[in-house]
Motif scaffolding. Structure first.
Motif, short mmCIF file in Angstrom:
data_model
loop_
_atom_site.label_atom_id
_atom_site.label_comp_id
_atom_site.label_asym_id
_atom_site.label_seq_id
_atom_site.Cartn_x
_atom_site.Cartn_y
_atom_site.Cartn_z
N LEU A 60 63.65 56.10 27.18
CA LEU A 60 64.11 57.31 28.08
C LEU A 60 64.22 58.43 27.17
CD1 LEU A 60 67.48 55.65 29.63
CD2 LEU A 60 65.33 55.95 30.72
N THR A 61 63.61 59.54 27.91
CA THR A 61 63.83 60.93 27.37
C THR A 61 64.18 62.06 28.11
OG1 THR A 61 61.46 61.39 27.93
CG2 THR A 61 61.74 60.74 25.72
N LEU A 62 65.09 62.79 27.75
CA LEU A 62 66.01 63.74 28.44
C LEU A 62 65.27 65.07 27.85
CD1 LEU A 62 68.01 64.18 30.66
CD2 LEU A 62 69.59 64.46 28.80
N GLU A 63 65.12 65.96 28.81
CA GLU A 63 64.57 67.47 28.55
C GLU A 63 65.58 68.18 29.17
OE1 GLU A 63 62.47 68.82 26.19
OE2 GLU A 63 62.00 66.56 25.76
N PRO A 64 66.14 69.24 28.66
CA PRO A 64 66.03 69.58 27.28
C PRO A 64 66.78 68.34 26.52
CG PRO A 64 67.86 71.19 28.34
CD PRO A 64 67.16 70.36 29.31
N SER A 65 66.09 68.34 25.41
CA SER A 65 66.76 67.26 24.43
C SER A 65 68.12 67.47 23.84
CB SER A 65 65.60 67.02 23.45
OG SER A 65 65.59 68.21 22.65
N LEU A 66 68.76 66.39 23.55
CA LEU A 66 70.24 66.19 22.92
C LEU A 66 70.18 66.45 21.55
CD1 LEU A 66 71.53 63.22 25.08
CD2 LEU A 66 71.86 65.72 25.43
N PRO A 67 70.95 66.74 21.03
CA PRO A 67 71.22 66.82 19.57
C PRO A 67 71.05 65.64 19.06
CG PRO A 67 73.27 68.09 20.61
CD PRO A 67 72.40 67.52 21.69
N ALA A 68 70.60 65.44 17.76
CA ALA A 68 70.18 64.02 17.20
C ALA A 68 71.59 63.15 17.12
CB ALA A 68 69.67 64.36 15.84
N ASP A 69 72.91 63.69 17.11
CA ASP A 69 73.85 62.77 17.08
C ASP A 69 74.53 62.33 18.26
OD1 ASP A 69 74.61 65.57 17.57
OD2 ASP A 69 76.54 65.19 16.35
N VAL A 70 73.63 62.81 19.46
CA VAL A 70 74.28 62.31 20.65
C VAL A 70 73.39 61.22 21.31
CG1 VAL A 70 74.79 63.26 23.09
CG2 VAL A 70 75.15 64.65 20.97
N ALA A 71 73.92 60.29 21.51
CA ALA A 71 73.28 58.95 22.29
C ALA A 71 72.92 59.34 23.69
CB ALA A 71 74.26 57.72 22.01
N LEU A 72 71.68 58.84 24.34
CA LEU A 72 71.20 59.27 25.31
C LEU A 72 71.60 57.91 26.41
CD1 LEU A 72 69.56 60.54 27.53
CD2 LEU A 72 67.81 59.71 26.99
N THR A 73 72.93 57.72 26.89
CA THR A 73 73.67 56.57 27.66
C THR A 73 74.20 57.63 28.82
OG1 THR A 73 75.61 56.79 26.40
CG2 THR A 73 73.93 55.45 25.39
N SER A 74 74.34 56.54 29.97
CA SER A 74 74.73 57.21 31.10
C SER A 74 76.21 56.69 31.10
CB SER A 74 74.09 56.50 32.40
OG SER A 74 74.66 57.12 33.42
N PRO A 75 77.35 57.33 31.55
CA PRO A 75 77.04 58.75 32.02
C PRO A 75 76.98 59.57 30.63
CG PRO A 75 79.39 57.97 32.06
CD PRO A 75 78.68 56.83 31.71
N LEU A 76 76.70 60.88 30.69
CA LEU A 76 76.52 61.80 30.04
C LEU A 76 76.96 63.01 30.16
CD1 LEU A 76 75.12 62.45 26.91
CD2 LEU A 76 73.00 63.14 28.20
N GLU A 77 77.99 63.74 29.35
CA GLU A 77 78.64 64.77 29.61
C GLU A 77 77.85 65.83 28.89
OE1 GLU A 77 82.61 67.09 28.11
OE2 GLU A 77 83.08 65.40 29.54
N VAL A 78 77.45 66.95 29.93
CA VAL A 78 76.60 68.13 29.35
C VAL A 78 77.66 69.51 29.76
CG1 VAL A 78 74.62 67.05 29.64
CG2 VAL A 78 75.34 68.23 31.55
#
Length: 166
Positions: A60-78
């Motif tokens: 899974l990739t998200l753009e714009p990308s997240l900072p390195a210390d943030v895991a790409l998991t659902s749900p995700l607060e932005v």
């Protein structure tokens, strides 16, 4: 001659049938992506959530990308600082699927000036409060104490406090 054509056709059907029954097929990813809420004020957050199906392993990739210390998991607060289009892509050996969602960010007006006609007031008298913002739209202000908190007010505003107020 006719018998041979029939034999080739039967052999083809058997091969296709065996391939479909083997269970080794990789399923391409399928995504859904949501933002709640889709419209926020500057400084607020929204929650991205998604569902993904398909065969593992999957990236899974998200753009714009997240900072390195943030895991790409659902749900995700932005907390975007401007209107942003988020694109989520799921990829495996069978293909990829992408979905996007737009989070609209409303800019808060900036107060350019704020003036009070007097710093002190005698009971029964009025003062005038005026301000200018970088927006032509009416703003919502909170006046404390007030009978109508968060009421839309426009500048100038005349106040008649019944007691000493700061």
């Amino acid at each position: 001659m006719k018998l041979r054509k029939f034999y080739v056709l039967v052999g083809f059907v058997i091969v296709v049938g065996l391939a479909a029954c083997s269970g080794d097929e990789t399923e391409a990813p399928e995504l859904t992506l949501r933002a709640n809420p889709e419209e926020i004020n500057e400084g607020e957050s929204s929650t991205l959530s998604w569902d993904v199906s398909g065969s593992e392993p999957m990236t899974l990739t998200l753009e714009p990308s997240l900072p390195a210390d943030v895991a790409l998991t659902s749900p995700l607060e932005v907390s975007p600082t401007e209107t942003t289009t988020y694109t989520l892509t799921a990829t495996n050996s069978a293909g990829s699927d992408s979905r996007e969602v737009i989070i609209e960010v409303n800019k808060l007006p900036e107060v350019m000036s704020f003036e009070v006609s007097s710093e002190s007031i005698v009971q029964g008298r009025s003062i005038t409060v005026s301000w200018q913002t970088d927006s032509d739209d009416p703003i919502t202000a909170t006046l404390t104490p007030s009978d109508t908190p968060d009421a839309p007010v426009t500048s100038p505003l005349t106040l008649s406090p019944t007691e000493t107020t700061t």
